[in-house]
Design a protein around this motif. Structure first.
Motif, PDB file in Angstrom:
ATOM      1  N   TYR A 110       0.835  -1.217   0.000  1.00 44.37           N
ATOM      2  CA  TYR A 110       0.000   0.000   0.000  1.00 44.37           C
ATOM      3  C   TYR A 110       0.858   1.252   0.000  1.00 44.37           C
ATOM      4  O   TYR A 110       0.501   2.255  -0.602  1.00 44.37           O
ATOM      5  CB  TYR A 110      -0.959  -0.040   1.198  1.00 44.37           C
ATOM      6  CG  TYR A 110      -1.682  -1.366   1.226  1.00 44.37           C
ATOM      7  CD1 TYR A 110      -2.592  -1.673   0.224  1.00 44.37           C
ATOM      8  CD2 TYR A 110      -1.387  -2.334   2.179  1.00 44.37           C
ATOM      9  CE1 TYR A 110      -3.211  -2.902   0.181  1.00 44.37           C
ATOM     10  CE2 TYR A 110      -2.004  -3.567   2.147  1.00 44.37           C
ATOM     11  CZ  TYR A 110      -2.913  -3.857   1.150  1.00 44.37           C
ATOM     12  OH  TYR A 110      -3.511  -5.065   1.087  1.00 44.37           O
TER      13      TYR A 110
ATOM     14  N   TYR B 111     -10.745  -8.800   0.934  1.00 44.10           N
ATOM     15  CA  TYR B 111     -11.018  -8.184  -0.363  1.00 44.10           C
ATOM     16  C   TYR B 111     -12.442  -8.528  -0.764  1.00 44.10           C
ATOM     17  O   TYR B 111     -12.826  -9.698  -0.738  1.00 44.10           O
ATOM     18  CB  TYR B 111     -10.014  -8.666  -1.400  1.00 44.10           C
ATOM     19  CG  TYR B 111      -8.672  -7.992  -1.234  1.00 44.10           C
ATOM     20  CD1 TYR B 111      -8.413  -6.801  -1.884  1.00 44.10           C
ATOM     21  CD2 TYR B 111      -7.699  -8.526  -0.406  1.00 44.10           C
ATOM     22  CE1 TYR B 111      -7.206  -6.155  -1.718  1.00 44.10           C
ATOM     23  CE2 TYR B 111      -6.500  -7.895  -0.240  1.00 44.10           C
ATOM     24  CZ  TYR B 111      -6.254  -6.709  -0.894  1.00 44.10           C
ATOM     25  OH  TYR B 111      -5.057  -6.072  -0.719  1.00 44.10           O
TER      26      TYR B 111
ATOM     27  N   LYS C 293      -4.176  -4.400  -7.058  1.00 44.79           N
ATOM     28  CA  LYS C 293      -5.334  -3.726  -6.454  1.00 44.79           C
ATOM     29  C   LYS C 293      -4.889  -2.499  -5.655  1.00 44.79           C
ATOM     30  O   LYS C 293      -5.595  -1.490  -5.625  1.00 44.79           O
ATOM     31  CB  LYS C 293      -6.093  -4.702  -5.554  1.00 44.79           C
ATOM     32  CG  LYS C 293      -7.025  -5.614  -6.316  1.00 44.79           C
ATOM     33  CD  LYS C 293      -7.854  -6.425  -5.383  1.00 44.79           C
ATOM     34  CE  LYS C 293      -8.832  -7.319  -6.118  1.00 44.79           C
ATOM     35  NZ  LYS C 293      -9.910  -6.565  -6.778  1.00 44.79           N
TER      36      LYS C 293
ATOM     37  N   TYR D 275      -4.184   0.258  -8.119  1.00 37.66           N
ATOM     38  CA  TYR D 275      -5.456   0.686  -8.710  1.00 37.66           C
ATOM     39  C   TYR D 275      -6.228   1.572  -7.740  1.00 37.66           C
ATOM     40  O   TYR D 275      -6.800   2.586  -8.101  1.00 37.66           O
ATOM     41  CB  TYR D 275      -6.272  -0.564  -9.058  1.00 37.66           C
ATOM     42  CG  TYR D 275      -7.546  -0.294  -9.814  1.00 37.66           C
ATOM     43  CD1 TYR D 275      -7.520  -0.039 -11.178  1.00 37.66           C
ATOM     44  CD2 TYR D 275      -8.783  -0.320  -9.171  1.00 37.66           C
ATOM     45  CE1 TYR D 275      -8.681   0.195 -11.877  1.00 37.66           C
ATOM     46  CE2 TYR D 275      -9.949  -0.081  -9.863  1.00 37.66           C
ATOM     47  CZ  TYR D 275      -9.889   0.174 -11.218  1.00 37.66           C
ATOM     48  OH  TYR D 275     -11.041   0.418 -11.909  1.00 37.66           O
ATOM     49  N   ARG D 276      -6.207   1.166  -6.454  1.00 39.65           N
ATOM     50  CA  ARG D 276      -6.940   1.904  -5.427  1.00 39.65           C
ATOM     51  C   ARG D 276      -6.282   3.239  -5.102  1.00 39.65           C
ATOM     52  O   ARG D 276      -6.941   4.172  -4.653  1.00 39.65           O
ATOM     53  CB  ARG D 276      -6.997   1.059  -4.158  1.00 39.65           C
ATOM     54  CG  ARG D 276      -8.392   0.797  -3.645  1.00 39.65           C
ATOM     55  CD  ARG D 276      -8.276  -0.082  -2.435  1.00 39.65           C
ATOM     56  NE  ARG D 276      -7.599   0.644  -1.364  1.00 39.65           N
ATOM     57  CZ  ARG D 276      -8.240   1.173  -0.325  1.00 39.65           C
ATOM     58  NH1 ARG D 276      -9.527   1.054  -0.212  1.00 39.65           N
ATOM     59  NH2 ARG D 276      -7.574   1.839   0.602  1.00 39.65           N
ATOM     60  N   SER D 277      -4.974   3.327  -5.303  1.00 39.16           N
ATOM     61  CA  SER D 277      -4.265   4.564  -4.931  1.00 39.16           C
ATOM     62  C   SER D 277      -4.550   5.701  -5.917  1.00 39.16           C
ATOM     63  O   SER D 277      -4.295   6.853  -5.623  1.00 39.16           O
ATOM     64  CB  SER D 277      -2.763   4.313  -4.865  1.00 39.16           C
ATOM     65  OG  SER D 277      -2.261   4.127  -6.171  1.00 39.16           O
TER      66      SER D 277
END
Lengths: 320, 178
Positions: free
Chosen positions: B28, B76, B105, B108-110
């Motif tokens: 992350y 998830y 993921k 992509y989420r960041s």
């Protein structure tokens, strides 16, 4: 009932003051159809009519010519100025008219003045550029000069000096070639009325300053920069070596290479390109710019040289 | 456009390929770093409507490190779209199924959810181990520095080196380990 009878006479008077059209803030749907109809009618009449300013009743050519000189802060000889603004086509047209009326008035056109002005501009711009860009070879100077005295540049300058309406020509609006020729004639007229220095400063201020903000290298197309560079370097006896100093994404369509040129193991210039060959060629171009003193970071060209510069000595770098 | 201006443009918008080693990295936190390169935010010419993003190749995504008990606790979420189609998969299950999924993921989420995001993600290549195709590796010209040092494990150090390491004391021969 008495009330109604009493006020019945007032009603027509009131109705008179009610506005027939009501203002509203909507999309004006009548605008586009009206404009289209107007255009249609105009086309039916034979297109838009442009009335030349100099056909207006209160047009005073003499005053305009005087004001033209004053605007530019130059002391033109009035006869020469009128001659400079007279195009050959106008003279021919006038002679035809005069033949019909059977009178004979001599008119001079601006061809000789233009010829004189062109010659003066060529020489002066050449000398000026040689002084200002003193490292650039003669071929480069020639290309920049040819750009400056091209019809495109001169007509642009001429147009923005406000010659369009003053020019006496058979056609209107006048052609670019006529605009350019008039400018040359103006220089010729100034040369005859005020002497070389004033004319030179006129050319400097209006023509040479067109180089402002331009890349002078763009006017000179060097066909084979690598050969030119190697020939120049070989004379000095130094060793020139191209090295691949950077490559990015080499297996893709967006590959980019950077080639550095090393003169006696010291970096001289670098160039980018889609292929190594292009990068090498660009590096050679950069090196040439550095030698000619026209690189991206050069000082701005001096537009304040006074007088006519002296011709530079014979020890000039030749590109060939 | 002159030739000099053309190659200047070409060099300015050149796409650099970066490599990032995910070994022992928090996915992350790494995602925030990788995102900058993917979107081209490390360049002075960056603008959201400017196509100047680079390509990032992530290797060793199998060896990412999640904090604390995140492997067990992070879930998830997925929904099939049908009633009762919701499912929650734990991080360790996702990682066992596909070792590239968590880092993908995370990146992509960041990023902000817009039309550009999926195209930007196309420029992210993730490999579970060090085996990267040769043609991809040839493009790579830069390495992104890892956020954390990869610690050396005691059982990975050769035995004689461990034995040679200076000690304050030795346990007595008859010492019984608990």
């Amino acid at each position: 009932m008495a009330f109604v009878r009493r006020f019945i006479t007032v009603i027509p008077k009131l109705a008179k003051h009610v506005p027939i059209t009501v203002q509203s803030r909507n999309i004006k749907r009548w605008v586009a159809p009206t404009l289209m109809e107007l255009k249609r009618r105009e086309d039916k009449q034979g297109g838009k009519v442009t009335n030349p300013r100099n056909t207006f009743l209160e047009w005073n050519l003499e005053a305009e010519l005087y004001a033209f000189g004053k605007r530019l802060n130059e002391e033109f000889d009035s006869d020469l100025l009128l001659q400079a603004f007279t195009d050959r086509s106008y003279v021919i047209k006038e002679e035809m008219k005069q033949k019909e009326l059977e009178i004979d008035l001599k008119m001079k056109d601006n061809r000789e003045l233009a010829e004189e002005g062109r010659k003066f501009m060529q020489e002066y711009i050449q000398l000026y550029l040689e002084t200002v860009l003193h490292k650039l070879p003669a071929e480069g100077i020639m290309c920049i000069r040819n750009h400056l005295i091209s019809e495109k540049v001169l007509s642009n300058v001429s147009f923005h000096l406000g010659t369009k309406d003053i020019i006496l020509a058979a056609e209107y609006p006048v052609d670019n070639s006529i605009l350019a020729q008039t400018f040359e004639a103006l220089v010729g007229a100034l040369l005859q009325s005020c002497g070389e220095e004033r004319a030179a400063h006129f050319v400097r201020d209006f023509v040479i300053t067109q180089l402002q903000g331009q890349d002078v290298n763009e006017f000179w197309e060097i066909e084979d920069p690598w050969t030119m560079l190697t020939e120049m370097i070989s004379k000095t006896g130094s060793e020139l070596e191209p090295r691949l100093i950077g490559e990015v994404a080499k297996n893709t369509l967006l590959a980019c290479y950077r080639v550095g040129l090393y003169l006696d193991k010291k970096m001289m210039s670098s160039g980018f390109g889609e292929t190594v060959a292009i990068a090498k060629e660009m590096a050679a171009r950069e090196a040439l710019k550095k030698i000619f003193g026209t690189e991206e970071t050069m000082h701005p060209i001096n537009f304040k040289l006074n007088g006519i510069p002296k011709s530079r000595s014979q020890s000039k770098i030749s590109a060939s | 456009m002159s030739a000099a201006k053309r190659v200047q443009q070409w060099a300015t918008f050149a796409r650099t390929w970066h490599i990032f080693d995910c070994k022992w990295q928090d996915p992350y936190q790494s995602a925030d770093l990788i995102k900058k390169y993917l979107m081209g935010m490390h360049k002075p010419i960056y603008h959201p409507m400017n196509d100047c993003g680079d390509v990032v190749v992530c290797i060793n995504s199998r060896d990412i490190a999640l904090r604390g008990d995140e492997w067990k606790k992070r879930a998830y979420f997925h929904h099939t779209g049908y009633p009762g189609g919701a499912s929650w998969t734990l991080a360790w299950e996702v990682h066992n199924k596909d070792p590239t999924m968590i880092i993908k993921k995370a990146v992509y989420r960041s990023m902000k959810g817009n039309l550009q995001r999926r195209h930007t993600m196309e420029r992210l290549l993730i490999y579970p181990d060090e085996e990267v195709p040769e043609d991809v590796l040839q493009n790579v010209t830069n390495q992104i520095r890892q956020l954390r040092l990869v610690p050396t494990r005691l059982d990975h150090i050769p035995e004689d080196e461990v034995r040679k390491f200076p000690k304050v004391m030795d346990y007595p021969k008859d010492y019984v380990y608990k």
